[in-house]
Structures are given as C-alpha cells and as structure tokens.
Write a protein that holds these residues in place. Structure first.
Motif, PDB file in Angstrom:
ATOM      1  N   ALA A  64      70.581  31.955 103.360  1.00  0.00           N
ATOM      2  CA  ALA A  64      69.165  31.601 103.448  1.00  0.00           C
ATOM      3  C   ALA A  64      68.293  32.852 103.583  1.00  0.00           C
ATOM      4  CB  ALA A  64      68.928  30.671 104.630  1.00  0.00           C
ATOM      5  N   LEU A  65      68.790  33.867 104.266  1.00  0.00           N
ATOM      6  CA  LEU A  65      68.014  35.094 104.476  1.00  0.00           C
ATOM      7  C   LEU A  65      67.959  35.941 103.204  1.00  0.00           C
ATOM      8  CD1 LEU A  65      69.266  36.131 108.039  1.00  0.00           C
ATOM      9  CD2 LEU A  65      67.084  35.048 107.443  1.00  0.00           C
ATOM     10  N   GLY A  66      69.026  35.907 102.400  1.00  0.00           N
ATOM     11  CA  GLY A  66      69.026  36.655 101.144  1.00  0.00           C
ATOM     12  C   GLY A  66      69.200  38.142 101.358  1.00  0.00           C
ATOM     13  N   ALA A  81      63.434  34.412 118.193  1.00  0.00           N
ATOM     14  CA  ALA A  81      63.507  32.949 118.172  1.00  0.00           C
ATOM     15  C   ALA A  81      64.904  32.475 118.537  1.00  0.00           C
ATOM     16  CB  ALA A  81      63.111  32.418 116.795  1.00  0.00           C
ATOM     17  N   ALA A  82      65.934  33.186 118.066  1.00  0.00           N
ATOM     18  CA  ALA A  82      67.319  32.794 118.356  1.00  0.00           C
ATOM     19  C   ALA A  82      67.641  32.931 119.832  1.00  0.00           C
ATOM     20  CB  ALA A  82      68.278  33.643 117.526  1.00  0.00           C
ATOM     21  N   PRO A 135      60.925  35.430 107.664  1.00  0.00           N
ATOM     22  CA  PRO A 135      61.052  34.624 106.435  1.00  0.00           C
ATOM     23  C   PRO A 135      59.671  34.158 105.986  1.00  0.00           C
ATOM     24  CG  PRO A 135      62.721  34.004 108.033  1.00  0.00           C
ATOM     25  CD  PRO A 135      61.780  34.934 108.748  1.00  0.00           C
ATOM     26  N   GLY A 136      59.453  34.123 104.700  1.00  0.00           N
ATOM     27  CA  GLY A 136      58.140  33.770 104.182  1.00  0.00           C
ATOM     28  C   GLY A 136      57.900  32.272 104.086  1.00  0.00           C
ATOM     29  N   GLU A 193      68.186  26.441 108.410  1.00  0.00           N
ATOM     30  CA  GLU A 193      66.874  25.927 108.032  1.00  0.00           C
ATOM     31  C   GLU A 193      65.878  26.034 109.188  1.00  0.00           C
ATOM     32  OE1 GLU A 193      67.358  21.956 106.620  1.00  0.00           O
ATOM     33  OE2 GLU A 193      68.448  22.535 104.815  1.00  0.00           O
ATOM     34  N   SER A 194      66.298  25.613 110.377  1.00  0.00           N
ATOM     35  CA  SER A 194      65.354  25.556 111.494  1.00  0.00           C
ATOM     36  C   SER A 194      65.079  26.912 112.130  1.00  0.00           C
ATOM     37  CB  SER A 194      65.860  24.576 112.562  1.00  0.00           C
ATOM     38  OG  SER A 194      67.105  24.983 113.105  1.00  0.00           O
ATOM     39  N   LEU A 195      66.062  27.833 112.140  1.00  0.00           N
ATOM     40  CA  LEU A 195      65.825  29.137 112.758  1.00  0.00           C
ATOM     41  C   LEU A 195      64.874  30.004 111.935  1.00  0.00           C
ATOM     42  CD1 LEU A 195      66.243  31.180 114.959  1.00  0.00           C
ATOM     43  CD2 LEU A 195      68.379  31.886 113.867  1.00  0.00           C
ATOM     44  N   PRO A 196      65.053  30.146 110.606  1.00  0.00           N
ATOM     45  CA  PRO A 196      64.045  30.888 109.835  1.00  0.00           C
ATOM     46  C   PRO A 196      62.654  30.269 109.967  1.00  0.00           C
ATOM     47  CG  PRO A 196      66.052  30.661 108.548  1.00  0.00           C
ATOM     48  CD  PRO A 196      66.217  29.783 109.765  1.00  0.00           C
ATOM     49  N   PHE A 197      62.590  28.950 110.056  1.00  0.00           N
ATOM     50  CA  PHE A 197      61.322  28.250 110.254  1.00  0.00           C
ATOM     51  C   PHE A 197      60.693  28.707 111.571  1.00  0.00           C
ATOM     52  CE2 PHE A 197      58.543  24.886 111.632  1.00  0.00           C
ATOM     53  CZ  PHE A 197      58.081  24.238 110.497  1.00  0.00           C
TER      54      PHE A 197
END
Length: 282
Positions: free
Chosen positions: A35-37, A75-76, A124-125, A218-222
C-alpha cells in the motif's frame, strides 16, 4: 552514497540526504508495504540505525525514526508487528557484512535526534477510504466523512446521522490496530463540548474495526494522512454540497430506522426528524 541494498520485501537506495525505500509487490510482501509503494526518508527524520539477527538465517537492518517525524509511525504508536515495520529491511545472513557497512555509513551521516517539531516524511496522499465494521470512512484532504452501515452501526450513531469533520476541527487521531481487541479509528476534536463516549461503537467521531474490516494496510495510512493534515492544517476550503443519493439507499436506511423505532431504540420524535432528513437528501 548512491548505492542500493535489496532485501526480501524492499530495496533501499541510499542518497546523500535520504533513503528511498521501494517496497516490492507479491503475495508474500506485507500488504502495508504494498500500500505504501515507496517512501523517501530524509536522514533528518532518522536518529539511529541498528543491525541485528532476524529469523531463520536472516539479519535485519533498521532505521529508528525520530518521534514526530513520520505521521505513519506516530499514528501506529508502536502497534505494528515486527514483520510490518516499514523501517526494517530483512536480508540473508550471508549479507551481514554488507549490511554492516551501510549501517556504519548511515550512522556517520546522522546529525539529528529527539522529537521533531514537524513531520519530515510525507504522509500517504488523499483521497483515501476504507470500510469499517460500522461504516465507511473517507478522507479527501480537507475533511473526514463517516457514513454509517445499517448492518453494523449502533443506534447511537444512527441517531447522530452520517458525520463530516473538517481538518480544522480536529486536534489528533487515535488508531487502535484491527489486530487487537477493540480496534478502531477515533477522531479527536479540538472542542468536543463534552467527553467522548468511552466505547468507540457509541462515538459518532469513531469507526470500529472487526474481522476483515479496517485492515492495517487501509486504516493506518488513512489515520496517518489525517494526522499529517491536522499537524499542517491551514484554511479549509468550502465543502461542496453532497450529491443526491440513490433512492434505493435512502429507502433502505428509512426501513432500518423504522426497525430501530419499532424496537424502542429510537423515539417517535427522533424517527420523524431523521426520516425527514433522509427524505431531504433525495
């Protein structure tokens, strides 16, 4: 330094003032990495480098970010499992000497330590979204939207209605991993007026996770994106009027509202008010 070091799930490219981490794709690569790329980590955001043994004939090279430098790690809040640590590069044990060389080179370039006064690693954008157990969460860069699910949301949230929170209204984000009991994402408001409910399933400013809902990738990058926006918030542009909803969706919501009313969980007045609000969205 201009060199590249490849591990099992990522490749680190060393530059004079940063480390560019490119995460691989594949069924064995942690979903968070996919997800991070890729991420560019400025050396100013790093305060230490460690090298130690890993599992099953591997070694692990890890950067230690400064507190406050990376919204994702803020956030983590220490809840990520070792295998999902985006600052950890796992290599075969036979490459330990090479990893030690890069660790020493990096240590010689580090000049900062202690808490950072701002985020130095890009978040994350937006736009971002994910499905929680009791609703859908979306973030467009200026506001967070919670749209409740009729199958999972509590009567308290249904009474409150779908929620919208401008970044300027928020002071922080509380993320609790879906991999532990009572995982959730809660928005911390600057002036809530009253204390938030203890249980996130009763708090209209929170969505709860569950099996298959709100996964880490999904929820952590958010959460990180919202936190970064809160830390750097500026003038919030006007939010356009919401698009009119599907009549079938409105009918389904009214039906569920009627079930809550018949069960005694919603008063006559609340039922009439909420029904009128839903009909007005047509």
């Amino acid at each position: 330094m201009g060199d590249v070091l490849a591990g099992f799930h990522a490749v680190w490219e060393f530059e004079s003032d940063s480390v560019l981490i490119r995460y691989e794709r594949g069924i064995r690569t942690p979903k968070l990495f996919q997800a991070l790329g890729e991420r560019r980590i400025p050396l100013a955001a790093v305060e230490g480098v460690t090298l130690g043994p890993g599992r099953r004939g591997t070694v692990a090279l890890r950067l230690r970010p400064r507190p406050g430098a990376d919204p994702l790690m803020d956030a983590a809040d220490g809840q990520l499992k070792e295998g999902s640590d985006p600052y950890r590069l796992v290599l075969p044990a036979e490459r330990e000497t090479l990893a030690e060389y890069y660790a020493d080179e990096l240590k010689g370039l580090l000049t900062e330590s202690g808490p950072a006064d701002r985020h130095l690693v890009a978040a994350p954008g937006a736009p971002l979204q994910f499905k929680a157990y009791d609703g859908k969460a979306s973030f467009d860069g200026t506001s967070v939207q919670f749209r409740w699910s009729w199958t999972g949301a509590s009567s308290t949230k249904w009474k409150a209605g779908d929620q919208s929170f401008a970044v300027a209204e928020l002071s922080g984000v509380e993320w609790r991993s879906p991999e532990v009991f009572e995982g959730h994402l809660r928005l911390i408001r600057r002036s809530a007026g009253q204390a938030a409910p203890t249980q996130p399933d009763q708090d209209p400013a929170a969505v709860v996770f569950g099996l298959g809902y709100g996964p880490v990738h999904e929820s952590l990058p958010f959460a990180a994106a919202v936190l970064a926006a809160v830390r750097t918030r500026g003038p919030v542009p006007a939010i356009p009027a919401p698009a009119r909803r599907d009549p079938a969706d409105i009918a389904e919501r009214i039906r569920h509202l009627g079930e809550l009313h018949q069960a005694g969980l919603v008063t006559d007045e609340e039922f009439s008010t909420k029904k009128a609000e839903l009909l007005a969205e047509l």
